[in-house]
Design a protein around this motif. Structure first.
Motif, mmCIF file in Angstrom:
data_model
loop_
_atom_site.group_PDB
_atom_site.id
_atom_site.type_symbol
_atom_site.label_atom_id
_atom_site.label_comp_id
_atom_site.label_asym_id
_atom_site.label_seq_id
_atom_site.Cartn_x
_atom_site.Cartn_y
_atom_site.Cartn_z
ATOM 1 N N UNK A 95 12.617 1.273 -24.476
ATOM 2 C CA UNK A 95 14.266 1.314 -24.670
ATOM 3 C C UNK A 95 14.350 3.171 -24.762
ATOM 4 N N UNK A 96 13.913 4.119 -25.126
ATOM 5 C CA UNK A 96 13.898 5.215 -25.331
ATOM 6 C C UNK A 96 13.114 5.508 -24.345
ATOM 7 N N UNK A 97 12.305 5.268 -23.268
ATOM 8 C CA UNK A 97 12.581 5.901 -22.082
ATOM 9 C C UNK A 97 13.450 5.875 -20.520
ATOM 10 N N UNK A 98 14.091 4.490 -21.044
ATOM 11 C CA UNK A 98 14.829 3.541 -20.226
ATOM 12 C C UNK A 98 16.839 4.424 -21.041
ATOM 13 N N UNK A 124 1.371 -1.057 -0.105
ATOM 14 C CA UNK A 124 0.141 0.100 0.273
ATOM 15 C C UNK A 124 1.025 1.503 -0.016
ATOM 16 N N UNK A 125 2.069 0.915 0.558
ATOM 17 C CA UNK A 125 2.945 2.448 0.655
ATOM 18 C C UNK A 125 3.818 2.536 -0.144
ATOM 19 N N UNK A 126 3.752 1.689 -1.327
ATOM 20 C CA UNK A 126 4.560 1.395 -3.033
ATOM 21 C C UNK A 126 3.519 1.996 -3.658
ATOM 22 N N UNK A 127 2.097 2.033 -3.417
ATOM 23 C CA UNK A 127 1.572 2.552 -4.414
ATOM 24 C C UNK A 127 1.404 4.071 -4.133
ATOM 25 N N UNK A 128 1.138 4.235 -2.303
ATOM 26 C CA UNK A 128 1.380 5.487 -2.031
ATOM 27 C C UNK A 128 1.479 5.970 -2.901
ATOM 28 N N UNK A 129 3.104 6.460 -2.399
ATOM 29 C CA UNK A 129 4.366 6.920 -3.537
ATOM 30 C C UNK A 129 4.508 7.227 -4.659
ATOM 31 N N UNK A 130 3.561 6.228 -5.594
ATOM 32 C CA UNK A 130 3.912 6.068 -6.437
ATOM 33 C C UNK A 130 3.048 7.032 -7.037
ATOM 34 N N UNK A 131 1.655 6.657 -6.356
ATOM 35 C CA UNK A 131 0.560 7.708 -7.121
ATOM 36 C C UNK A 131 1.094 9.345 -6.415
ATOM 37 N N UNK A 132 2.469 9.445 -5.514
ATOM 38 C CA UNK A 132 1.752 11.058 -4.590
ATOM 39 C C UNK A 132 3.186 11.424 -5.818
ATOM 40 N N UNK A 133 3.662 10.755 -6.737
ATOM 41 C CA UNK A 133 5.085 10.931 -7.904
ATOM 42 C C UNK A 133 4.728 10.851 -8.989
ATOM 43 N N UNK A 134 3.421 11.257 -8.769
ATOM 44 C CA UNK A 134 2.761 12.091 -10.282
ATOM 45 C C UNK A 134 2.152 13.016 -10.834
ATOM 46 N N UNK A 135 1.940 13.650 -12.066
ATOM 47 C CA UNK A 135 2.338 15.299 -11.754
ATOM 48 C C UNK A 135 1.325 15.573 -13.630
ATOM 49 N N UNK A 136 0.713 16.450 -13.087
ATOM 50 C CA UNK A 136 -0.513 16.714 -14.028
ATOM 51 C C UNK A 136 0.060 16.994 -15.522
ATOM 52 N N UNK A 137 1.368 17.853 -15.037
ATOM 53 C CA UNK A 137 1.910 18.400 -15.304
ATOM 54 C C UNK A 137 2.951 17.324 -17.127
ATOM 55 N N UNK A 138 3.364 16.708 -16.403
ATOM 56 C CA UNK A 138 4.524 15.396 -17.454
ATOM 57 C C UNK A 138 3.424 14.504 -17.726
ATOM 58 N N UNK A 139 4.272 13.966 -18.996
ATOM 59 C CA UNK A 139 3.856 13.389 -19.931
ATOM 60 C C UNK A 139 3.536 11.738 -18.928
ATOM 61 N N UNK A 140 3.155 11.066 -19.786
ATOM 62 C CA UNK A 140 2.297 9.389 -19.385
ATOM 63 C C UNK A 140 3.935 8.579 -19.091
ATOM 64 N N UNK A 141 5.157 8.067 -19.973
ATOM 65 C CA UNK A 141 5.911 7.113 -20.038
ATOM 66 C C UNK A 141 6.268 8.452 -18.490
ATOM 67 N N UNK A 159 12.084 0.495 -18.449
ATOM 68 C CA UNK A 159 12.059 -0.446 -19.380
ATOM 69 C C UNK A 159 11.238 -1.507 -19.695
ATOM 70 N N UNK A 160 11.376 -2.301 -18.337
ATOM 71 C CA UNK A 160 10.066 -3.392 -18.126
ATOM 72 C C UNK A 160 8.973 -3.474 -17.853
ATOM 73 N N UNK A 161 8.509 -1.870 -17.553
ATOM 74 C CA UNK A 161 7.276 -1.105 -17.281
ATOM 75 C C UNK A 161 6.526 -1.114 -17.994
ATOM 76 N N UNK A 162 7.357 -0.173 -19.130
ATOM 77 C CA UNK A 162 6.802 0.096 -20.241
ATOM 78 C C UNK A 162 6.873 -0.583 -21.907
#
Lengths: 217, 207
Positions: free
Chosen positions: B200-203, B74-91, B187-190
């Protein structure tokens, strides 16, 4: 040997060294068989002694405890798989084909010996902290083999751990299939797993080529 | 309001602390000697509580283990969500979420071992549950990449693959350098969402 697998009692001309070796081998084989059937945690030294037809004293001359015997058995199994598969992999040819052929060999071996496969992949995880180190060293050996592909990989520079990515994908897939009791069907996935190994190294197009070759074969 | 009602129904701060101490204790003990060798005695002596207190919180070792693992997921999910920025693209957001998760894992090595190494030995079905949770967190990662729908089998592989990489990094003694895995895990996630070229580009951007 008698039908029960025990050495003949009493005076037999077999040198002690050979008897000990064969007792050791019987204990290792019995450990694999028992751990596969009952699970590592449920396996007792007594179970192994009974299956091997070897006495308790002999066991403790050869091994410290159950875990020591299990880890020794695992090491032999792994080396046997590793040597067999890398012999195929070392055959000359294009790297992608070497991977495909080695994958076929690996999956055939895993499918044809379900006891060993279960011990190799699943039961090892229950065998205490030493088994954790063993996982890391075996994974490193597999990744080192795959690093042969770096030479022709356009992505190796961007992905320094490309061999871990490739090895990790197939390890995860094989692990899951074995866990679900589907080891016997592993060879069906040969083309797909080969693609998983090749794609981070070579990209989509080259990886699909070898996948098609294997699917057609 | 009747003070007694409050006392009976609300966990006190002291109780919550104790629960957390128990969870920390099982995490440390499992990291040290594996789940199988960990006993209730190990947990209570490490947490500095009585056996009775342990059983007030958990019926057995397994439920305590599950609570520790689930809390960390649950903590991992929470920090992942908190890192989200509306200004950034999905990758970019995927990169940010993974970097945040790796930072949390580096800071909590015992819990990380619990999730990536112990859980699968304790009960492989646990892995399926976390995988479902964490993959859901990545949904949307490939939006804009030709609207491609992720291959379900491929996302399953990705989770196992990331787990193997983190486990290996810890076991070779580089658990305090989990950030090194950022390009690999990006790389693995995308990959299941975007295919290898974009992954690869995102990595590369993550290096």
């Amino acid at each position: 040997m008698t039908a029960s697998g025990k050495l003949p009692r009493g005076r037999h001309g077999i040198p002690r060294e050979l008897v000990v070796r064969s007792q050791r081998e019987r204990l290792l084989a019995a450990m694999i068989e028992t751990a596969a059937a009952k699970g590592y945690e449920e396996t007792s030294v007594a179970d192994v002694l009974e299956a091997a037809g070897v006495g308790r004293e002999t066991f403790y001359e050869l091994f410290e405890d159950k875990q020591d015997c299990f880890l020794a058995a695992h090491r032999i199994l792994f080396d046997d798989f590793f040597d067999g598969v890398s012999a195929v992999y070392e055959q000359p040819g294009p790297w992608a084909q070497r991977v495909g052929n080695a994958m076929a060999e690996l999956l055939d071996r895993l499918a044809s010996d379900p006891d060993s496969t279960k011990v190799l992949l699943i039961e090892i995880g229950k065998a205490g902290p030493a088994s954790r180190e063993l996982f890391a060293s075996t994974f490193t050996r597999v990744a080192a083999l795959l690093n042969d592909g770096r030479g022709e990989s356009p992505s190796a520079e961007a992905l320094p751990n490309v061999a871990n990515i490739a090895g990790g994908a197939v390890f995860a897939r094989i692990y899951e299939e074995v866990l679900l009791g589907r080891a016997a069907e592993l060879p069906r996935h040969c083309a797909e797993f080969t693609y998983e190994i090749l794609v981070p190294f070579l990209g989509e197009e080259e990886a699909r080529k070898e996948e098609s070759r294997l699917s057609a074969g | 309001m009747n003070k007694n009602v409050l006392d009976q129904n609300m966990p006190t701060v002291a109780t919550l602390f104790k629960r957390q101490r128990i969870l920390d204790a099982i995490a440390v003990s499992c990291a040290e000697k594996t789940y199988a060798s960990t006993t209730i005695s190990d947990i209570v002596s490490r947490a500095g509580i009585s056996r009775a207190t342990f059983y007030k919180h958990f019926p057995n070792k397994r439920s305590c283990f599950d609570a520790a693992v689930e809390g960390f997921v649950a903590e991992l999910r929470a920090v992942g969500r908190a890192a989200h920025s509306d200004a950034a693209d999905n990758p970019e957001n995927v990169r940010r979420a993974i970097a945040a998760a790796l930072a949390l894992m580096t800071a909590a090595p015992d819990y990380t071992r619990l999730v990536v190494i112990e859980a699968i030995a304790v009960d492989p079905s646990l892995i399926d549950r976390f995988r479902t949770l964490l993959i859901a967190a990545l949904r949307g990662a490939g939006d804009g990449a030709d609207g491609a729908l992720p291959n379900k089998a491929a996302t399953r592989t990705a989770y196992g693959q990331a787990q193997v990489l983190v486990a290996n990094q810890i076991l070779v003694g580089r658990g305090d350098e989990l950030q090194e895995l950022l390009p690999d895990i990006v790389y693995i996630a995308l990959f299941p969402f975007t295919g290898p070229e974009e992954a690869l580009k995102q990595a590369q951007l993550a290096r």
